[in-house]
Motif scaffolding. Sequence first.
Motif, PDB file in Angstrom:
ATOM      1  N   PHE A 146       0.807  -1.213   0.000  1.00  0.00           N
ATOM      2  CA  PHE A 146       0.000   0.000   0.000  1.00  0.00           C
ATOM      3  C   PHE A 146       0.844   1.268   0.000  1.00  0.00           C
ATOM      4  O   PHE A 146       0.421   2.297  -0.552  1.00  0.00           O
ATOM      5  CB  PHE A 146      -0.964  -0.020   1.194  1.00  0.00           C
ATOM      6  CG  PHE A 146      -1.859  -1.231   1.190  1.00  0.00           C
ATOM      7  CD1 PHE A 146      -2.700  -1.485   0.122  1.00  0.00           C
ATOM      8  CD2 PHE A 146      -1.842  -2.131   2.252  1.00  0.00           C
ATOM      9  CE1 PHE A 146      -3.521  -2.608   0.108  1.00  0.00           C
ATOM     10  CE2 PHE A 146      -2.653  -3.250   2.251  1.00  0.00           C
ATOM     11  CZ  PHE A 146      -3.495  -3.493   1.176  1.00  0.00           C
ATOM     12  N   GLU A 201      -7.394   5.213   0.201  1.00  0.00           N
ATOM     13  CA  GLU A 201      -7.495   3.838   0.709  1.00  0.00           C
ATOM     14  C   GLU A 201      -6.119   3.306   1.107  1.00  0.00           C
ATOM     15  O   GLU A 201      -5.992   2.571   2.099  1.00  0.00           O
ATOM     16  CB  GLU A 201      -8.138   2.945  -0.355  1.00  0.00           C
ATOM     17  CG  GLU A 201      -8.678   1.636   0.166  1.00  0.00           C
ATOM     18  CD  GLU A 201      -9.817   1.799   1.165  1.00  0.00           C
ATOM     19  OE1 GLU A 201      -9.967   0.892   2.021  1.00  0.00           O
ATOM     20  OE2 GLU A 201     -10.550   2.809   1.114  1.00  0.00           O
ATOM     21  N   CYS A 202      -5.101   3.684   0.368  1.00  0.00           N
ATOM     22  CA  CYS A 202      -3.736   3.285   0.725  1.00  0.00           C
ATOM     23  C   CYS A 202      -3.334   3.889   2.073  1.00  0.00           C
ATOM     24  O   CYS A 202      -2.703   3.217   2.910  1.00  0.00           O
ATOM     25  CB  CYS A 202      -2.750   3.746  -0.351  1.00  0.00           C
ATOM     26  SG  CYS A 202      -2.880   2.834  -1.903  1.00  0.00           S
ATOM     27  N   ARG A 230      -4.951   1.953   4.876  1.00  0.00           N
ATOM     28  CA  ARG A 230      -4.398   0.618   5.090  1.00  0.00           C
ATOM     29  C   ARG A 230      -2.955   0.641   5.579  1.00  0.00           C
ATOM     30  O   ARG A 230      -2.416  -0.398   5.956  1.00  0.00           O
ATOM     31  CB  ARG A 230      -4.555  -0.216   3.818  1.00  0.00           C
ATOM     32  CG  ARG A 230      -6.027  -0.349   3.434  1.00  0.00           C
ATOM     33  CD  ARG A 230      -6.305  -1.374   2.400  1.00  0.00           C
ATOM     34  NE  ARG A 230      -7.707  -1.306   1.970  1.00  0.00           N
ATOM     35  CZ  ARG A 230      -8.360  -2.285   1.368  1.00  0.00           C
ATOM     36  NH1 ARG A 230      -7.744  -3.422   1.126  1.00  0.00           N
ATOM     37  NH2 ARG A 230      -9.623  -2.137   1.008  1.00  0.00           N
ATOM     38  N   THR A 231      -2.362   1.816   5.576  1.00  0.00           N
ATOM     39  CA  THR A 231      -1.042   1.947   6.198  1.00  0.00           C
ATOM     40  C   THR A 231      -1.139   2.632   7.558  1.00  0.00           C
ATOM     41  O   THR A 231      -0.119   3.017   8.138  1.00  0.00           O
ATOM     42  CB  THR A 231      -0.086   2.740   5.287  1.00  0.00           C
ATOM     43  OG1 THR A 231      -0.690   3.985   4.926  1.00  0.00           O
ATOM     44  CG2 THR A 231       0.233   1.953   4.027  1.00  0.00           C
ATOM     45  N   GLY A 288     -11.556  -1.277  -2.318  1.00  0.00           N
ATOM     46  CA  GLY A 288     -12.187  -0.602  -1.192  1.00  0.00           C
ATOM     47  C   GLY A 288     -13.403   0.214  -1.564  1.00  0.00           C
ATOM     48  O   GLY A 288     -14.014   0.849  -0.702  1.00  0.00           O
TER      49      GLY A 288
END
Length: 504
Positions: A141, A164-165, A168-169, A382
């Motif tokens: 990500f 979204e990245c 997710r990080t 997502g």
Amino acid sequence: MPFQWNTLPTPLLEALMTGSTGKAHLARSALLALGAPQPLVDLGLTLLAEAWTHDPLDANLATQTLSLDAKLHLLPAPIKALLKQASKSQGKLRSLQPALAHARDEVSASEMLTLASQIEPFFPAVAHMLQAEGHFLAGRFEQAGEACRALDVPLPRIMNLEAECALRTGDRERAITRYRESLLASPWQVNTLMRLYDLVMQRDQTISMPKGETVVLLYSWNKADDLDKTLASLAASDAKEACIITLDNGSTDATPQVVDAWANRLGKRFSKIRLPSNIGAPAARNWLMTLPEVRNSRWTVYLDDDVELVPDWLGRLGAATEAYPAAGVWGCKVVDIARPAIIQNADLHLREPYDDSTLAHISNQPTLFEVTDLHHEGPDLGQFDYIRPCASVTGCCHMFSTAKLLQAGEFDIRFSPTQLDDLEHDLRLLLAGHIPVYTGHLTVRHARLSGTKCAMSSAASGNAFGNQLKLQYKIGPDNAKAMRKIAAQALLDDVLTKQEALSL
């Protein structure tokens, strides 16, 4: 100023309410906007350009969009520059389109990244798009986010992917900020609105066990191994207090032994029924509905015999019931067990039948309604991770208010042995005002492919097609019109409520 949903022509409003993702869907929505009065032509061009970003090797679409803009001069300069580059690179891009289609069909991150390396020398911007998608699919990500930022063009799809990245990080604040920026720039994005609202309200983190007795129902025919794995994931989950009832639908394999073994392990909370013959899915559902344990419960869950549950699955469904307590059924996102980026089912909505409807051509009868399939237009990035009303949810894993389940009546055995009995039952609930609700915060993995990925035998295909015809005739024109009106109003009310809550 908030986006004026109420001012849109009904066909365009219904189209955008169902979703803001997928090349084909966006292109069709664009045509509706382009055929509307002048203020919406700008939106039409925007939708057409966004459709191209879902398939950036489609130079023909880029050229067509530029031709329209040549007369109107409405597209922002950075997006127009991308479309011009795509149009000029038509020959090279066309030759690579089959490779992109294959990479997406197989959700292959490595193929996507290889393709990006081939494109980068002559079209770096598109290479960045494919790198972002490829790294995301591979679970990298941070690299996906870097590729998004390298593009440096305000494209909704890329802004959403960067958000979204970030999520997710672990950077929730940046994710919310980026999603909000995307929505402010392109307020027609209903998927983004749903996603942003749930992040702000922390619905994606909410887990709440259903209050009251819950019964989980399974029926199975000759799938002993799959059933064993399903029951293992169920036993290991948060459904520790739920009553579990399994119906062996006349299996001739090792299913009876599997059921007996789980009955010994789980004890009193596990019940079993064995039938001498396969009575089909609708009748099996109905048989289970008649049991005293079901009628005395508050919640009834139907579960397929070939799924893999996450540990908190029941708490996720419970959270959805608290978010929308007036619903009659709650369902989830379903993905392929081997390739989880392939979405088999998400929120299903009703739409105006397309002119090229296969059903209408073959049956020589007008199609009254169709069910959306936006989740089949691309991998899981997502874009369906939210809770909202819909027309139907998948029967793979869905939970009913038992009272409303019984009130709606039995599943129609005319849809035997399977296919569309769950959809028809959901539509009955919809007509009664008990709007189905989808939660993308619960993902269930399913061993059997469905939809466009499912290769059926000719007999199974014939049965599925026949059931589609039965459904159309059973619903009828008046009910079809009423269903679409109820569903559209539920979506609009939900969008306006969330838009106001976010001060957009």
